[in-house]
Design a protein around this motif. Sequence first.
Motif, PDB file in Angstrom:
ATOM      1  N   GLY A  65     186.299  31.692  58.746  1.00  0.00           N
ATOM      2  CA  GLY A  65     185.348  32.746  58.444  1.00  0.00           C
ATOM      3  C   GLY A  65     185.991  34.110  58.366  1.00  0.00           C
ATOM      4  O   GLY A  65     186.709  34.442  57.423  1.00  0.00           O
ATOM      5  N   ILE A  66     185.786  34.901  59.386  1.00  0.00           N
ATOM      6  CA  ILE A  66     186.204  36.298  59.347  1.00  0.00           C
ATOM      7  C   ILE A  66     187.715  36.464  59.270  1.00  0.00           C
ATOM      8  O   ILE A  66     188.217  37.444  58.733  1.00  0.00           O
ATOM      9  CB  ILE A  66     185.608  37.058  60.557  1.00  0.00           C
ATOM     10  N   LEU A  67     188.479  35.487  59.794  1.00  0.00           N
ATOM     11  CA  LEU A  67     189.935  35.534  59.683  1.00  0.00           C
ATOM     12  C   LEU A  67     190.449  34.535  58.647  1.00  0.00           C
ATOM     13  O   LEU A  67     191.628  34.171  58.650  1.00  0.00           O
ATOM     14  CB  LEU A  67     190.588  35.259  61.050  1.00  0.00           C
ATOM     15  N   GLY A  68     189.559  34.112  57.771  1.00  0.00           N
ATOM     16  CA  GLY A  68     189.930  33.184  56.698  1.00  0.00           C
ATOM     17  C   GLY A  68     189.508  33.741  55.358  1.00  0.00           C
ATOM     18  O   GLY A  68     189.475  34.955  55.150  1.00  0.00           O
ATOM     19  N   MET A  69     189.141  32.850  54.442  1.00  0.00           N
ATOM     20  CA  MET A  69     188.783  33.274  53.095  1.00  0.00           C
ATOM     21  C   MET A  69     187.557  34.187  53.066  1.00  0.00           C
ATOM     22  O   MET A  69     187.439  35.060  52.212  1.00  0.00           O
ATOM     23  CB  MET A  69     188.544  32.053  52.209  1.00  0.00           C
ATOM     24  N   THR A  70     186.649  33.990  54.034  1.00  0.00           N
ATOM     25  CA  THR A  70     185.464  34.853  54.094  1.00  0.00           C
ATOM     26  C   THR A  70     185.859  36.310  54.294  1.00  0.00           C
ATOM     27  O   THR A  70     185.436  37.203  53.550  1.00  0.00           O
ATOM     28  CB  THR A  70     184.552  34.401  55.251  1.00  0.00           C
ATOM     29  N   ASP A 130     198.683  38.618  46.844  1.00  0.00           N
ATOM     30  CA  ASP A 130     199.762  39.475  47.338  1.00  0.00           C
ATOM     31  C   ASP A 130     199.272  40.473  48.385  1.00  0.00           C
ATOM     32  O   ASP A 130     200.077  41.066  49.116  1.00  0.00           O
ATOM     33  CB  ASP A 130     200.425  40.225  46.187  1.00  0.00           C
ATOM     34  N   LYS A 131     197.949  40.644  48.469  1.00  0.00           N
ATOM     35  CA  LYS A 131     197.374  41.580  49.436  1.00  0.00           C
ATOM     36  C   LYS A 131     196.915  40.876  50.720  1.00  0.00           C
ATOM     37  O   LYS A 131     196.418  41.536  51.640  1.00  0.00           O
ATOM     38  CB  LYS A 131     196.165  42.293  48.821  1.00  0.00           C
ATOM     39  N   PHE A 132     197.045  39.550  50.787  1.00  0.00           N
ATOM     40  CA  PHE A 132     196.562  38.804  51.951  1.00  0.00           C
ATOM     41  C   PHE A 132     197.167  39.311  53.264  1.00  0.00           C
ATOM     42  O   PHE A 132     196.433  39.490  54.255  1.00  0.00           O
ATOM     43  CB  PHE A 132     196.825  37.305  51.787  1.00  0.00           C
ATOM     44  N   PRO A 133     198.480  39.507  53.365  1.00  0.00           N
ATOM     45  CA  PRO A 133     199.042  39.977  54.640  1.00  0.00           C
ATOM     46  C   PRO A 133     198.450  41.305  55.102  1.00  0.00           C
ATOM     47  O   PRO A 133     198.114  41.469  56.285  1.00  0.00           O
ATOM     48  CB  PRO A 133     200.541  40.101  54.334  1.00  0.00           C
ATOM     49  N   GLU A 134     198.316  42.238  54.172  1.00  0.00           N
ATOM     50  CA  GLU A 134     197.716  43.538  54.499  1.00  0.00           C
ATOM     51  C   GLU A 134     196.285  43.376  54.994  1.00  0.00           C
ATOM     52  O   GLU A 134     195.872  43.970  56.003  1.00  0.00           O
ATOM     53  CB  GLU A 134     197.735  44.420  53.251  1.00  0.00           C
ATOM     54  N   ALA A 135     195.516  42.542  54.296  1.00  0.00           N
ATOM     55  CA  ALA A 135     194.119  42.336  54.659  1.00  0.00           C
ATOM     56  C   ALA A 135     194.002  41.655  56.025  1.00  0.00           C
ATOM     57  O   ALA A 135     193.169  42.044  56.850  1.00  0.00           O
ATOM     58  CB  ALA A 135     193.417  41.503  53.587  1.00  0.00           C
ATOM     59  N   MET A 136     194.807  40.622  56.255  1.00  0.00           N
ATOM     60  CA  MET A 136     194.750  39.910  57.530  1.00  0.00           C
ATOM     61  C   MET A 136     195.119  40.817  58.696  1.00  0.00           C
ATOM     62  O   MET A 136     194.519  40.737  59.777  1.00  0.00           O
ATOM     63  CB  MET A 136     195.678  38.698  57.497  1.00  0.00           C
ATOM     64  N   LYS A 137     196.081  41.677  58.486  1.00  0.00           N
ATOM     65  CA  LYS A 137     196.475  42.625  59.541  1.00  0.00           C
ATOM     66  C   LYS A 137     195.306  43.545  59.889  1.00  0.00           C
ATOM     67  O   LYS A 137     195.005  43.772  61.072  1.00  0.00           O
ATOM     68  CB  LYS A 137     197.672  43.443  59.088  1.00  0.00           C
ATOM     69  N   GLU A 138     194.635  44.059  58.874  1.00  0.00           N
ATOM     70  CA  GLU A 138     193.510  44.978  59.105  1.00  0.00           C
ATOM     71  C   GLU A 138     192.355  44.249  59.787  1.00  0.00           C
ATOM     72  O   GLU A 138     191.773  44.746  60.762  1.00  0.00           O
ATOM     73  CB  GLU A 138     193.061  45.563  57.772  1.00  0.00           C
ATOM     74  N   LEU A 139     192.000  43.071  59.276  1.00  0.00           N
ATOM     75  CA  LEU A 139     190.886  42.306  59.841  1.00  0.00           C
ATOM     76  C   LEU A 139     191.167  41.909  61.286  1.00  0.00           C
ATOM     77  O   LEU A 139     190.289  42.007  62.153  1.00  0.00           O
ATOM     78  CB  LEU A 139     190.630  41.061  58.993  1.00  0.00           C
ATOM     79  N   SER A 140     192.387  41.452  61.547  1.00  0.00           N
ATOM     80  CA  SER A 140     192.757  41.035  62.907  1.00  0.00           C
ATOM     81  C   SER A 140     192.691  42.198  63.878  1.00  0.00           C
ATOM     82  O   SER A 140     192.240  42.048  65.019  1.00  0.00           O
ATOM     83  CB  SER A 140     194.166  40.427  62.908  1.00  0.00           C
ATOM     84  N   THR A 141     193.140  43.366  63.417  1.00  0.00           N
ATOM     85  CA  THR A 141     193.109  44.560  64.270  1.00  0.00           C
ATOM     86  C   THR A 141     191.680  44.962  64.589  1.00  0.00           C
ATOM     87  O   THR A 141     191.330  45.215  65.745  1.00  0.00           O
ATOM     88  CB  THR A 141     193.847  45.727  63.584  1.00  0.00           C
ATOM     89  N   TRP A 142     190.838  45.009  63.564  1.00  0.00           N
ATOM     90  CA  TRP A 142     189.438  45.381  63.782  1.00  0.00           C
ATOM     91  C   TRP A 142     188.742  44.387  64.709  1.00  0.00           C
ATOM     92  O   TRP A 142     187.957  44.777  65.577  1.00  0.00           O
ATOM     93  CB  TRP A 142     188.704  45.441  62.447  1.00  0.00           C
ATOM     94  N   LEU A 143     189.037  43.104  64.520  1.00  0.00           N
ATOM     95  CA  LEU A 143     188.404  42.086  65.366  1.00  0.00           C
ATOM     96  C   LEU A 143     188.853  42.238  66.811  1.00  0.00           C
ATOM     97  O   LEU A 143     188.042  42.181  67.740  1.00  0.00           O
ATOM     98  CB  LEU A 143     188.739  40.691  64.844  1.00  0.00           C
ATOM     99  N   ALA A 144     190.158  42.463  67.021  1.00  0.00           N
ATOM    100  CA  ALA A 144     190.694  42.632  68.377  1.00  0.00           C
ATOM    101  C   ALA A 144     190.129  43.879  69.049  1.00  0.00           C
ATOM    102  O   ALA A 144     189.968  43.915  70.282  1.00  0.00           O
ATOM    103  CB  ALA A 144     192.220  42.706  68.323  1.00  0.00           C
ATOM    104  N   GLU A 145     189.807  44.883  68.264  1.00  0.00           N
ATOM    105  CA  GLU A 145     189.257  46.141  68.793  1.00  0.00           C
ATOM    106  C   GLU A 145     187.730  46.103  68.892  1.00  0.00           C
ATOM    107  O   GLU A 145     187.104  47.123  69.179  1.00  0.00           O
ATOM    108  CB  GLU A 145     189.690  47.309  67.899  1.00  0.00           C
ATOM    109  N   ASP A 146     187.144  44.919  68.639  1.00  0.00           N
ATOM    110  CA  ASP A 146     185.687  44.745  68.684  1.00  0.00           C
ATOM    111  C   ASP A 146     184.956  45.647  67.699  1.00  0.00           C
ATOM    112  O   ASP A 146     183.811  46.045  67.934  1.00  0.00           O
ATOM    113  CB  ASP A 146     185.148  44.986  70.102  1.00  0.00           C
ATOM    114  N   LYS A 147     185.613  45.946  66.595  1.00  0.00           N
ATOM    115  CA  LYS A 147     184.974  46.743  65.546  1.00  0.00           C
ATOM    116  C   LYS A 147     184.297  45.868  64.501  1.00  0.00           C
ATOM    117  O   LYS A 147     183.556  46.363  63.652  1.00  0.00           O
ATOM    118  CB  LYS A 147     186.006  47.653  64.881  1.00  0.00           C
ATOM    119  N   LEU A 148     184.577  44.570  64.549  1.00  0.00           N
ATOM    120  CA  LEU A 148     183.939  43.614  63.661  1.00  0.00           C
ATOM    121  C   LEU A 148     183.246  42.541  64.479  1.00  0.00           C
ATOM    122  O   LEU A 148     183.813  42.037  65.452  1.00  0.00           O
ATOM    123  CB  LEU A 148     184.969  42.935  62.736  1.00  0.00           C
TER     124      LEU A 148
END
Length: 332
Positions: A123-128, A281-299
């Motif tokens: 989901g949030i850390l996958g294709m979604t 080609d943007k997957f690494p950038e996107a995953m880094k941002e999503l993972s950070t927001w999730l870890a910070e409870d922003k998502l």
Amino acid sequence: MIQTIVLKDRPEGKPTVSDFEFLTDESDITIKKGEILLETVYVSVDPYLRGRMSDAKSYIPSFELNKPVHSGVIAKVLESENEKFKGGEFVSGMLDWKTKQVSNGEGLLKVDENKAPLSAYLGILGMTGLTAYLGLTQIGKPKAGETLVVSGAAGAVGSVVGQIGKLLGLTVIGIAGTDEKIEMLKTKFGFDAGINYNTSKDIKAAIAKAAPNGVDIYFDNVGGSISDAVLFNINKFARLIICGAISLYNSIELPQSVSVQPFLIKNSALMQGFIVSNYADKFPEAMKELSTWLAEDKLAYTETVVNGFENIPTAFIDLFEGKNKGKMIVKI
């Protein structure tokens, strides 16, 4: 014993359970050098799979009749003869609807249950999550202070799009099909406003009221009459992101719709469809941002989890009746 779900018939209109067939194989499983034995843990069911069940030309090959359906899966490595994987590890990838299967490891990514729940990687850390982030940022090109409207907003992608919009300084309006979902959008996901398309007598007017300054970005997950209503409210230089059209996937007749060209011309607006792999080609950038927001409870995210391998077809069909909140996942 291995259970497998194959596509028995190509659906006409809305899929039914009878379009699928369950097969059982009692044979022992042996793996060769370079292979791994996987046990399915979670299966993702997604609206786009409906298109693959037809034989019409599309951006991805159709499923073959009497062959396994496949989608995003989280699986556990039971045995390994592949130096890249160890028994006990978990992986994510496009895999068959089988309880167990053999893989050579290509296309599989290891996932860490200590960093996030396993289902989150579908989901949030996958294709979604990738679809939401890349569609909004690469096509929508949001600017703080703009207004974003999201259809299918209580679904897996839509709920993430709205949250990212808020993080980027947008006013966010979600469209969904029940008052309960609208309340969830506002209280759990931080949307500024919501519109229930089942109770609003005039969607065009409801959008105008919720977005008095007009719509700058529209993230479209549904198509059909809802998207038609948005067109009447777009601003100059609006960006319309076409991610899905679930309202039309089961249509057996050519859908009738307003002509988009006058709206695009009059407003110098952009309408662009996409699939997430366009931006690999943007997957690494996107995953880094999503993972950070999730870890910070922003998502935040929500899941509808259905239990049992035998319920995969039913869970898939339920997507078209809006029975899911957020990501629809089957736990095996």
